[in-house]
Each structure stands twice: as C-alpha cells, then as structure tokens.
Design a protein around this motif. Structure first.
Motif, PDB file in Angstrom:
ATOM      1  N   ASN A  60     -23.791 -30.650   6.159  1.00 52.63           N
ATOM      2  CA  ASN A  60     -24.035 -30.818   7.588  1.00 52.63           C
ATOM      3  C   ASN A  60     -22.798 -30.589   8.444  1.00 52.63           C
ATOM      4  OD1 ASN A  60     -26.764 -31.456   7.252  1.00 52.63           O
ATOM      5  ND2 ASN A  60     -26.327 -33.623   6.939  1.00 52.63           N
ATOM      6  N   ASN A  61     -21.603 -30.735   7.885  1.00 49.77           N
ATOM      7  CA  ASN A  61     -20.407 -30.543   8.709  1.00 49.77           C
ATOM      8  C   ASN A  61     -19.548 -29.368   8.246  1.00 49.77           C
ATOM      9  OD1 ASN A  61     -19.312 -31.757   6.392  1.00 49.77           O
ATOM     10  ND2 ASN A  61     -17.736 -32.862   7.540  1.00 49.77           N
ATOM     11  N   THR A  62     -20.107 -28.494   7.403  1.00 45.23           N
ATOM     12  CA  THR A  62     -19.357 -27.325   6.928  1.00 45.23           C
ATOM     13  C   THR A  62     -20.105 -26.048   7.284  1.00 45.23           C
ATOM     14  OG1 THR A  62     -18.542 -28.629   5.062  1.00 45.23           O
ATOM     15  CG2 THR A  62     -18.250 -26.247   4.941  1.00 45.23           C
ATOM     16  N   ARG A  70     -17.628 -14.037   8.773  1.00 47.32           N
ATOM     17  CA  ARG A  70     -16.328 -14.695   8.687  1.00 47.32           C
ATOM     18  C   ARG A  70     -16.224 -15.752   9.782  1.00 47.32           C
ATOM     19  NH1 ARG A  70     -12.560  -9.469   9.125  1.00 47.32           N
ATOM     20  NH2 ARG A  70     -13.920  -9.295  10.956  1.00 47.32           N
ATOM     21  N   VAL A  71     -15.641 -16.896   9.464  1.00 45.52           N
ATOM     22  CA  VAL A  71     -15.432 -17.951  10.453  1.00 45.52           C
ATOM     23  C   VAL A  71     -14.461 -17.450  11.511  1.00 45.52           C
ATOM     24  CG1 VAL A  71     -14.490 -20.248  10.861  1.00 45.52           C
ATOM     25  CG2 VAL A  71     -15.905 -19.822   8.832  1.00 45.52           C
ATOM     26  N   VAL A  72     -14.847 -17.613  12.783  1.00 40.45           N
ATOM     27  CA  VAL A  72     -14.014 -17.130  13.873  1.00 40.45           C
ATOM     28  C   VAL A  72     -14.075 -18.096  15.049  1.00 40.45           C
ATOM     29  CG1 VAL A  72     -15.889 -15.741  14.871  1.00 40.45           C
ATOM     30  CG2 VAL A  72     -13.503 -15.110  15.329  1.00 40.45           C
ATOM     31  N   PHE A  73     -12.959 -18.197  15.775  1.00 43.44           N
ATOM     32  CA  PHE A  73     -12.888 -18.924  17.037  1.00 43.44           C
ATOM     33  C   PHE A  73     -12.560 -17.931  18.147  1.00 43.44           C
ATOM     34  CE2 PHE A  73     -12.418 -22.467  14.199  1.00 43.44           C
ATOM     35  CZ  PHE A  73     -12.835 -23.587  14.895  1.00 43.44           C
ATOM     36  N   GLN A 121     -10.229 -31.980  15.928  1.00 40.01           N
ATOM     37  CA  GLN A 121      -9.539 -31.428  14.771  1.00 40.01           C
ATOM     38  C   GLN A 121     -10.530 -30.698  13.877  1.00 40.01           C
ATOM     39  OE1 GLN A 121      -6.490 -33.973  12.859  1.00 40.01           O
ATOM     40  NE2 GLN A 121      -6.943 -35.506  14.438  1.00 40.01           N
ATOM     41  N   PHE A 122     -10.187 -29.464  13.555  1.00 41.65           N
ATOM     42  CA  PHE A 122     -10.985 -28.627  12.664  1.00 41.65           C
ATOM     43  C   PHE A 122     -10.153 -28.274  11.438  1.00 41.65           C
ATOM     44  CE2 PHE A 122     -12.661 -28.026  16.895  1.00 41.65           C
ATOM     45  CZ  PHE A 122     -14.027 -27.959  16.732  1.00 41.65           C
ATOM     46  N   PHE A 123     -10.840 -28.052  10.319  1.00 38.20           N
ATOM     47  CA  PHE A 123     -10.160 -27.782   9.055  1.00 38.20           C
ATOM     48  C   PHE A 123     -10.847 -26.613   8.348  1.00 38.20           C
ATOM     49  CE2 PHE A 123      -9.461 -32.104  10.241  1.00 38.20           C
ATOM     50  CZ  PHE A 123      -8.175 -32.438   9.812  1.00 38.20           C
ATOM     51  N   MET A 124     -10.108 -25.973   7.459  1.00 38.63           N
ATOM     52  CA  MET A 124     -10.666 -24.942   6.592  1.00 38.63           C
ATOM     53  C   MET A 124     -10.552 -25.401   5.153  1.00 38.63           C
ATOM     54  SD  MET A 124     -11.849 -22.490   8.491  1.00 38.63           S
ATOM     55  CE  MET A 124     -12.084 -21.145   7.305  1.00 38.63           C
ATOM     56  N   VAL A 125     -11.507 -24.986   4.324  1.00 32.19           N
ATOM     57  CA  VAL A 125     -11.487 -25.350   2.917  1.00 32.19           C
ATOM     58  C   VAL A 125     -12.084 -24.211   2.097  1.00 32.19           C
ATOM     59  CG1 VAL A 125     -13.766 -26.470   2.939  1.00 32.19           C
ATOM     60  CG2 VAL A 125     -12.024 -27.228   1.304  1.00 32.19           C
ATOM     61  N   LYS A 126     -11.542 -24.013   0.906  1.00 39.60           N
ATOM     62  CA  LYS A 126     -12.083 -22.998   0.006  1.00 39.60           C
ATOM     63  C   LYS A 126     -13.458 -23.441  -0.486  1.00 39.60           C
ATOM     64  CE  LYS A 126     -11.253 -20.694  -4.427  1.00 39.60           C
ATOM     65  NZ  LYS A 126     -10.400 -20.633  -5.630  1.00 39.60           N
ATOM     66  N   ILE A 127     -14.407 -22.516  -0.438  1.00 41.40           N
ATOM     67  CA  ILE A 127     -15.741 -22.756  -0.975  1.00 41.40           C
ATOM     68  C   ILE A 127     -15.991 -21.722  -2.073  1.00 41.40           C
ATOM     69  CG2 ILE A 127     -16.603 -23.795   1.154  1.00 41.40           C
ATOM     70  CD1 ILE A 127     -17.881 -21.110   1.841  1.00 41.40           C
ATOM     71  N   PRO A 128     -17.022 -21.890  -2.883  1.00 38.91           N
ATOM     72  CA  PRO A 128     -17.203 -20.971  -4.025  1.00 38.91           C
ATOM     73  C   PRO A 128     -17.206 -19.495  -3.657  1.00 38.91           C
ATOM     74  CG  PRO A 128     -18.660 -22.855  -4.261  1.00 38.91           C
ATOM     75  CD  PRO A 128     -18.004 -22.995  -2.924  1.00 38.91           C
ATOM     76  N   ASN A 129     -17.773 -19.150  -2.492  1.00 41.07           N
ATOM     77  CA  ASN A 129     -17.888 -17.732  -2.156  1.00 41.07           C
ATOM     78  C   ASN A 129     -17.102 -17.330  -0.915  1.00 41.07           C
ATOM     79  OD1 ASN A 129     -19.777 -17.154  -4.298  1.00 41.07           O
ATOM     80  ND2 ASN A 129     -21.314 -18.239  -3.090  1.00 41.07           N
ATOM     81  N   GLY A 130     -16.141 -18.145  -0.518  1.00 44.31           N
ATOM     82  CA  GLY A 130     -15.377 -17.772   0.660  1.00 44.31           C
ATOM     83  C   GLY A 130     -14.622 -18.931   1.264  1.00 44.31           C
ATOM     84  N   GLY A 138     -14.727 -22.093   4.236  1.00 43.98           N
ATOM     85  CA  GLY A 138     -15.623 -22.929   5.018  1.00 43.98           C
ATOM     86  C   GLY A 138     -14.892 -23.630   6.145  1.00 43.98           C
ATOM     87  N   LEU A 139     -15.543 -23.707   7.297  1.00 40.63           N
ATOM     88  CA  LEU A 139     -15.011 -24.456   8.439  1.00 40.63           C
ATOM     89  C   LEU A 139     -15.546 -25.880   8.372  1.00 40.63           C
ATOM     90  CD1 LEU A 139     -13.634 -24.670  11.249  1.00 40.63           C
ATOM     91  CD2 LEU A 139     -15.820 -23.905  12.239  1.00 40.63           C
ATOM     92  N   VAL A 140     -14.644 -26.845   8.294  1.00 46.36           N
ATOM     93  CA  VAL A 140     -15.030 -28.254   8.277  1.00 46.36           C
ATOM     94  C   VAL A 140     -14.973 -28.757   9.713  1.00 46.36           C
ATOM     95  CG1 VAL A 140     -14.624 -30.535   7.308  1.00 46.36           C
ATOM     96  CG2 VAL A 140     -14.057 -28.494   5.968  1.00 46.36           C
ATOM     97  N   GLN A 141     -16.133 -29.133  10.231  1.00 51.70           N
ATOM     98  CA  GLN A 141     -16.274 -29.522  11.624  1.00 51.70           C
ATOM     99  C   GLN A 141     -16.258 -31.043  11.749  1.00 51.70           C
ATOM    100  OE1 GLN A 141     -19.342 -26.126  13.063  1.00 51.70           O
ATOM    101  NE2 GLN A 141     -19.962 -27.222  11.225  1.00 51.70           N
TER     102      GLN A 141
END
Length: 448
Positions: free
Chosen positions: A44-46, A98-101, A158-167, A169-172
């Motif tokens: 729900n938050n990724t 791709r995650v973008v801001f 505050q936003f974070f990024m994390v490695k996920i299995p296929n790319g 992920g943006l942690v919201q």
C-alpha cells in the motif's frame, strides 16, 4: 472541545520529556515519527518501478522538450491553507514505468535506491514550495505519468527508494504507521493519471484517510465545461474527529482512535476503519457480528434481490449458512468486520475465475453492509434506497457517515465501493477528460 484543550495543555507541559507523551490519556492515536529503520514496507505504500540507474538522474526541462518526451499538462496549485509552509510533490511512473518526480523548475528527477534493500532517503530537491496563502503556482507536467500522486504537506514529507525484485520502488509516507518518518506531518494527496493518449484522470478519495484538505477543478478544451470536485470543508478533520469521539462515547468502540494527532495533541488526519484495522485489528473485531447474524436470519426465509445494473436482477437467499445467488459461480460466507471495512477479503474477495454475476454482486453486497441498509425498509433490494437512508442505523460505518455529511458537494469516496448507488446518483470524486486544459488543485479549503 474541553477534552482537546486539556490534552493540548498536558502534552505541552511534558514536551521536554517525550517519554511522557505516550502516557498522556489522548482520545486519539498519537504519531511518534521515527526514521528509516521505522519504515514498514507494504504494497500500500510502495510504488513499484523499473530500474533505471544506480544513481539518481536529473533531466532538466530544456532536455525534456528537445527530446520530445510527449505531454504538456498545466497544473495550477492554489494555496488556501491557514497554516505553515505548504509543499507539493508530484510523483508517479513514466512511460517506461520508472519512478519519477516533477521538480519545481520543471525538471525530471529519477531517484535511485543504489541497489539498497534498506530504504534510502531521497535527498534531491523534489519539493515544490507553494506561495503564501491566497496565491498560486503553475507547474507543467511534460511527460506521460501514471499511478501518480500530487502530495501536499504542511512542512517536509520524506520519501525513500528501495530495491525490489524487478527494479526500484518508491516508499511513500504511510498513514497507518504511527512511527513513519512523516507520521507527525499534516499531508494528503490527489491521484493522477496522464495517459499516452493525453487524457487526464484525477481523483480525490477518502477511502484510506482524511488529511490535508484538497479540492480540484479541471478545465477542458472540448467545450463541455469545467469539472469540479470540492471535497471537504477546511475544518473537516477536527469535525470528523469530534464526531468520532462522540460516537465512541456512545457505543464504547474505539472510534476516536481512528484520529491521529501530532505531539501537540492536534488531530492531523482521520483514518478509515480499514486503515485503523492495520493498527489495531482487535478494536472492531466483533463490531458487525450481531448485525451479520440478523442479516443471515432475515434472508434465510426471505429473498434478497441484487440489482447488478449490468446483468439484471439476481435473487439471493441463505441456505446452509451460505448466501447463494442465482447464476453466481459461488456463495458467500458470513463476513467479518475486516471483510466489511475493506470489501476485498473473505466473501468479498473477487477471484480470477469468478463470473460476471459474482463480480457484480460483491460490490453491491458489501456496500449494503457498510451503509447498514440490509435490514431497513426497502433493503431487500440492493442498491435500492437512496443516500439519505445510508448510515441511519447501528452498527454502521460512522467514518463514512461523517465524511459524507461534511462533503461540500457530496463527492469523494469514503469506502472502496462508494460508487454503488441507485441509478442517477454519483459519489465519485473523479475528474476526467480526453481533452484536458488545466488541472487546478486547491489546498486547505475548497473554492467558493
């Protein structure tokens, strides 16, 4: 309001000793913001994106135009908030997922986790500071962007990024994690999709929570007129929380705990029962039990008609403890409180092999439970009764009741199937057009 005055004074007195805050007898859930180690990563938050680089990439606005990446959606942000500095954040997935801001200067920021399985803070300048109250700022979204959100916050999210299995992920920010790094911030968002066909879909939803007050308008180029969703009034959070306190005092259930307060004791958001269920699954465990039993008894000897509004009327009746509907590929067991709050588990979970009848019955049956219309006059046909008869008996979803009572124009979902209504009614907070001109978002109060 005396309880809030006392609570605020108490919390102010112990502000020099944070450990005492947890002992204060707040009627609300109290946010205790942590850091990256306190983040709980959930679906729900990724926002899952594809991998683009081991380092953050920034594409300036001149390069965007020269590369003809497509898209040109003007977004106007109007500050109507009576509080501290408001920041906006526009995030989503580009055409390559791709995650973008979108930054304040119109550049694209592609954050990277650097391959870290532990959330890494985004330190790039992704905030869009809003001008003072009564003023506005305009941003152009220069690319196609989907699964997007425009966040607004009183202060810095505050936003974070994390490695996920296929790319990557943006942690919201998470409304259900009271130790999330942004837990003590007043924030909210509108959902946005700007498709490859340059169509716009924007939505205000209260399915998860009510936070920063937001309203929208969408002007269009096809002459069909400006679309408007005004949402809630500027004081809605405090009014909802007051109503939830009163409801809890009346029936003994922890309704007031749906409200999250900051360290000063000020309510900053109200969670839906489904979101609160993540924090405390036992709080409403037996809330619906007697009502469900009564419904099963009622429709053991009497038929329930579901107007599917797609494949005709379907007759349903309880037999052997299961509600069975004609033409449906499977029956319905008694739902639990969690099933009713979320409308997507237990008997309300729609599976891949379910037929059209089942897919139509689920939302109408769950909506009838949420609104407590199954045992009132006319409740033997769903949907049948009008909105004025929703939430009129107990038990019911008092969060939804309060949200809808405070909506300026009656629009904005308060639970997942709030679009289930008799023909001619519409509670959706969605604005949509294949020929959009400008999307305007009002922060803090609806337009007059």
């Amino acid at each position: 309001m005396r309880y809030l005055t006392v609570l605020t004074a108490l919390l102010g007195a112990v502000s020099a000793a944070p450990s005492l805050i947890a002992r204060a007898k707040s009627p609300f859930s109290v946010a205790e913001p942590g850091n990256a180690k306190d983040i709980i990563i959930t679906a729900n938050n990724t926002l899952n994106g594809t991998f683009h680089s081991s380092t953050t990439t920034i594409v300036n606005k001149n390069a965007i135009h020269s590369r003809a990446l497509g898209g040109s959606l003007p977004i106007k942000l109007v500050n109507s908030f009576s509080g501290n500095q408001v920041n906006a954040y526009i995030s989503g997935l580009d055409s390559d997922n791709r995650v973008v801001f979108i930054a304040a200067d119109g550049s694209l920021v592609y954050p990277s986790s650097g391959g870290s399985a532990v959330p890494v803070a985004i330190n790039s300048n992704i905030a869009i500071p809003l001008p003072a109250k009564g003023n506005s700022i305009s941003i152009t979204v220069p690319i196609v962007i989907t699964s997007a959100r425009i966040y607004f916050s009183e202060g810095n999210l505050q936003f974070f990024m994390v490695k996920i299995p296929n790319g990557d992920g943006l942690v919201q920010p998470s409304p259900t994690n009271l130790s999330d790094p942004s837990a003590g911030i007043n924030w909210g968002f509108v959902e946005l999709s700007y498709t490859s066909g340059l169509a716009v879909y924007a939505n205000i939803s209260y399915v998860d929570f009510v936070g920063m007050i937001l309203s929208m308008t969408l002007s269009v180029k096809d002459g069909s007129g400006t679309q408007v969703t005004k949402g809630l009034s500027s004081t809605a959070v405090s009014q909802i929380c007051n109503g939830l306190v009163q409801q809890g005092n009346s029936d003994g259930y922890p309704w007031s705990s749906l409200c999250v307060a900051n360290s000063a004791g000020t309510p900053i958001r109200a969670l839906s029962p489904n979101d609160y269920n993540v924090i405390n699954s036992a709080g409403f465990q037996n809330y619906w039990s007697a009502y469900v039993d009564q419904v099963w008894n009622q429709y053991t000897n009497n038929p329930l008609t579901i107007n599917t509004q797609s494949v005709g009327n379907v007759n349903c009746q309880v037999s052997g403890g299961t509600l069975n509907c004609s033409g449906d590929n499977r029956g319905y067991a008694k739902p639990t409180a969690g099933d009713i709050w979320g409308c997507n588990s237990g008997p309300f979970a729609i599976q891949g092999g379910d037929n059209a009848v089942h897919a139509a019955v689920v939302p109408r049956l769950c909506a009838a439970f949420v609104r407590s219309t199954l045992l009132i006059a006319g409740g033997n046909v769903q949907p049948g009764v009008g909105a004025s008869q929703y939430y009129t008996v107990n038990p019911t979803n008092h969060y939804s009741r309060l949200v809808h009572s405070l909506e300026v124009d009656g629009r904005g979902y308060a639970f997942p199937y709030d679009d289930v209504n008799p023909d001619g009614e519409n509670a959706s907070g969605t604005l949509a057009s294949g020929a959009p001109d400008t999307l305007t978002v009002f922060v803090g109060a609806p337009p007059s």
